[in-house]
Design a protein around this motif. Structure first.
Motif, PDB file in Angstrom:
ATOM      1  N   SER A 358      -6.998  14.368  -5.083  1.00 19.75           N
ATOM      2  CA  SER A 358      -8.336  13.778  -5.200  1.00 19.75           C
ATOM      3  C   SER A 358      -8.364  12.311  -4.759  1.00 19.75           C
ATOM      4  O   SER A 358      -9.428  11.706  -4.745  1.00 19.75           O
ATOM      5  N   ALA A 359      -7.209  11.757  -4.400  1.00 22.04           N
ATOM      6  CA  ALA A 359      -7.157  10.373  -3.952  1.00 22.04           C
ATOM      7  C   ALA A 359      -5.947  10.172  -3.043  1.00 22.04           C
ATOM      8  O   ALA A 359      -4.884  10.757  -3.264  1.00 22.04           O
ATOM      9  N   VAL A 360      -6.130   9.343  -2.020  1.00 22.11           N
ATOM     10  CA  VAL A 360      -5.042   8.979  -1.103  1.00 22.11           C
ATOM     11  C   VAL A 360      -5.093   7.466  -0.927  1.00 22.11           C
ATOM     12  O   VAL A 360      -6.157   6.908  -0.624  1.00 22.11           O
ATOM     13  N   ALA A 361      -3.951   6.811  -1.114  1.00 21.83           N
ATOM     14  CA  ALA A 361      -3.891   5.347  -1.032  1.00 21.83           C
ATOM     15  C   ALA A 361      -2.946   4.919   0.087  1.00 21.83           C
ATOM     16  O   ALA A 361      -1.953   5.580   0.373  1.00 21.83           O
ATOM     17  N   VAL A 362      -3.267   3.776   0.707  1.00 18.17           N
ATOM     18  CA  VAL A 362      -2.433   3.222   1.764  1.00 18.17           C
ATOM     19  C   VAL A 362      -2.566   1.699   1.752  1.00 18.17           C
ATOM     20  O   VAL A 362      -3.648   1.165   1.483  1.00 18.17           O
ATOM     21  N   ALA A 363      -1.457   1.001   2.007  1.00 18.44           N
ATOM     22  CA  ALA A 363      -1.465  -0.461   2.050  1.00 18.44           C
ATOM     23  C   ALA A 363      -1.792  -0.924   3.460  1.00 18.44           C
ATOM     24  O   ALA A 363      -1.244  -0.408   4.439  1.00 18.44           O
ATOM     25  N   VAL A 364      -2.663  -1.918   3.562  1.00 19.85           N
ATOM     26  CA  VAL A 364      -3.058  -2.489   4.856  1.00 19.85           C
ATOM     27  C   VAL A 364      -2.887  -4.004   4.766  1.00 19.85           C
ATOM     28  O   VAL A 364      -3.548  -4.661   3.964  1.00 19.85           O
ATOM     29  N   GLN A 365      -1.992  -4.550   5.591  1.00 18.14           N
ATOM     30  CA  GLN A 365      -1.744  -5.985   5.583  1.00 18.14           C
ATOM     31  C   GLN A 365      -2.643  -6.641   6.614  1.00 18.14           C
ATOM     32  O   GLN A 365      -2.491  -6.457   7.818  1.00 18.14           O
ATOM     33  N   MET A 366      -3.567  -7.471   6.126  1.00 18.44           N
ATOM     34  CA  MET A 366      -4.544  -8.103   6.997  1.00 18.44           C
ATOM     35  C   MET A 366      -4.040  -9.421   7.581  1.00 18.44           C
ATOM     36  O   MET A 366      -4.366  -9.768   8.717  1.00 18.44           O
ATOM     37  N   LEU A 367      -3.251 -10.164   6.795  1.00 12.32           N
ATOM     38  CA  LEU A 367      -2.709 -11.454   7.214  1.00 12.32           C
ATOM     39  C   LEU A 367      -1.245 -11.515   6.821  1.00 12.32           C
ATOM     40  O   LEU A 367      -0.730 -10.621   6.140  1.00 12.32           O
ATOM     41  N   GLU A 368      -0.563 -12.598   7.222  1.00 12.67           N
ATOM     42  CA  GLU A 368       0.855 -12.725   6.930  1.00 12.67           C
ATOM     43  C   GLU A 368       1.162 -12.581   5.445  1.00 12.67           C
ATOM     44  O   GLU A 368       2.204 -12.041   5.081  1.00 12.67           O
ATOM     45  N   GLY A 369       0.290 -13.057   4.596  1.00 11.84           N
ATOM     46  CA  GLY A 369       0.560 -13.013   3.168  1.00 11.84           C
ATOM     47  C   GLY A 369      -0.538 -12.328   2.373  1.00 11.84           C
ATOM     48  O   GLY A 369      -0.719 -12.654   1.192  1.00 11.84           O
ATOM     49  N   TRP A 370      -1.250 -11.402   2.979  1.00 11.54           N
ATOM     50  CA  TRP A 370      -2.393 -10.778   2.294  1.00 11.54           C
ATOM     51  C   TRP A 370      -2.414  -9.286   2.600  1.00 11.54           C
ATOM     52  O   TRP A 370      -2.662  -8.873   3.735  1.00 11.54           O
ATOM     53  N   THR A 371      -2.152  -8.464   1.580  1.00  7.97           N
ATOM     54  CA  THR A 371      -2.124  -7.006   1.742  1.00  7.97           C
ATOM     55  C   THR A 371      -3.093  -6.358   0.767  1.00  7.97           C
ATOM     56  O   THR A 371      -3.037  -6.614  -0.448  1.00  7.97           O
ATOM     57  N   GLU A 372      -3.966  -5.534   1.311  1.00  4.10           N
ATOM     58  CA  GLU A 372      -4.964  -4.827   0.506  1.00  4.10           C
ATOM     59  C   GLU A 372      -4.527  -3.387   0.276  1.00  4.10           C
ATOM     60  O   GLU A 372      -3.640  -2.867   0.968  1.00  4.10           O
TER      61      GLU A 372
END
Length: 467
Positions: A358-372
């Motif tokens: 019911s849920a799928v998660a993935v990390a996305v790094q937008m900047l050198e020190g910022w990961t959503e």
């Protein structure tokens, strides 16, 4: 010229007057500052007759305002003793630099070793930091900077966050590494040369990557095993910081294998820090570096195979530099449940799915020190993608990562760390899957029973949030 000087008068007091005649009532020719050199030409009525080559004028100074040295081997021991003393005397950087310069001129090449360049670099570096922290119109400081420049010390300035930062260019520290030096001297040199606050903010991505690769090579020249524990900790922290930056930069340029190695080095370097031996002034740096490592650690994480009948997340190329995330039904691969494209770095090794699908998660790094953390989750009869940010602040430094799901998939566990108002703030939360709104929150996972029962084993074993 200075090259022909044999006997010098080294000014040891600030605002010493250079008089036109050997009298206190004589007109002032110039104002002298500690660390300046004058050529000695004689003595008269309690004054030293000198010539100021910087200002190209003769004059007289009082004996107690200067120290006289012959620039030959006979003066080496005296000069060395003074340099060692001034190296650890705050506020006397210009004087120390003047003495170090005199020692370089007086000593034969066989007696010029890394310890002298270590002292010179330490003095220049401290003068630069003093200039950065000064917020007043300090006439003496400005004069000391001029004296240092006249001795060949090069300082550079950068604009950062509306303020000017002054940095030493590090030439003396490069000499320390080239000549050998003790482990402690080499560590001080490497840390000074790789200081992050002295990186030119105007550098482009390619120049930044090249600089960080050079910083990494400099840090590798020091053997941490031969250092005092507190200094070894600083070396490990700097290595972790630089490697974390390289993990992002290399991966962004398509060098995934090198990025993974850099990420692994960052995690290993952080793990090498002995927390019990951290100096008090390094505790904040430890927390900050840990967040930077946490933001890019997924570069070295292996991809977990997505199997079974639940939804599958497929990563494809979009526009140049863009990655598209396509959520599809494993039973009907041609059916797209949800799709989103991004210019951020999507980490394949971070993809996780709840047991019920019911849920799928993935990390996305937008900047050198910022990961959503991006979470695809069922809402009603369809699928929705929501983005979780590390904190509700300007994206400077932070990460948020999945810690696990509840057995029924109705709850999502996340860990957040971010730089908020100058300090690292950690938060462990239990979110409702449908809304992704916090249900429970704590500063550490021990305060939440859900984390004790439901957090994933691979997260507990790998996350830097549990350092």
């Amino acid at each position: 010229m200075l090259a022909t000087l044999v006997v010098i008068a080294l000014v040891v007091q600030d605002q010493a007057p250079l008089r036109a005649a050997p009298q206190d009532s004589a007109p002032r020719q110039a104002t002298l500052w500690q660390g300046e050199w004058l050529e000695v030409r004689g003595e008269k009525q309690g004054f030293i007759q000198v010539y100021d080559h910087r200002r190209e004028r003769p004059g007289y100074v009082r004996e107690h305002q200067v120290r006289i040295y012959r620039l030959d081997e006979a003066s080496v021991a005296q000069l060395q003793a003074v340099v060692r003393f001034l190296e650890d005397t705050p506020g006397a950087e210009a004087l120390g630099i003047g003495y170090a310069a005199a020692l370089l001129r007086a000593a034969p090449a066989s007696q010029v070793g890394p310890e002298l360049f270590d002292a010179l670099g330490t003095l220049a570096d401290r003068l630069a930091r003093r200039a950065t922290s000064n917020r007043t119109n300090d006439v003496a400081l400005a004069a000391h900077l001029d004296v240092a420049a006249s001795s060949g010390v090069k300082l550079v300035s950068f604009e950062r966050e509306g303020r000017t930062r002054v940095c030493y260019d590090g030439e003396a520290f490069r000499r320390v590494l080239a000549l050998g030096g003790s482990p402690t001297e080499r560590a001080r040199a490497a840390l000074a040369l790789t200081r992050p606050e002295c990186i030119d903010p105007a550098l482009g991505p390619t120049e930044q990557q090249a600089l960080n690769e050079w910083r990494s090579s400099v840090l590798e020249q020091v053997d941490a095993g031969r250092l005092p524990a507190y200094l070894a900790n600083r070396l490990h922290l700097r290595r972790a910081e630089v490697s974390a930056l390289l993990a992002f930069q290399l991966s962004r340029r398509g060098e995934a294998q090198r990025g993974a190695k850099a990420s692994a080095r960052a995690v290993d370097s952080l793990a090498s820090v002995l927390k019990a031996e951290l100096a008090e002034e390094d505790t904040q740096a430890y927390a900050t570096v840990a967040v930077r490592v946490g933001a890019s650690r997924w570069a070295s994480e292996p991809v977990v195979e997505q199997s079974g009948s639940g939804p599958l997340l497929e990563l494809t190329r979009g526009q140049p530099g863009e990655t598209c995330l396509r959520l599809m039904d494993a039973k009907a691969p041609k059916e797209t449940l949800s799709e989103r494209c991004t210019y951020g770095l999507v980490w394949p090794g971070s993809v996780r799915r709840s047991a019920q699908g019911s849920a799928v998660a993935v990390a996305v790094q937008m900047l050198e020190g910022w990961t959503e953390l991006w979470i695809f989750h069922q809402e009603g009869g369809g699928w929705t993608l929501d983005t979780l940010a590390p904190a509700a602040t300007e994206p400077l430094l932070g990460y948020v990562e999945l810690a696990g799901f509840s057995p029924d998939g109705s709850r999502v566990l996340v860990a957040r760390e971010a730089l908020v108002e100058g300090r690292i703030k950690s938060s462990f939360q239990v979110l409702k899957r449908e809304t992704l709104m916090p249900e429970k929150s704590a500063d550490n996972p021990g305060g939440l029973g859900a984390f004790q029962r439901w957090s994933a084993a691979d997260w507990r074993g790998r996350s830097v949030a549990l350092r």
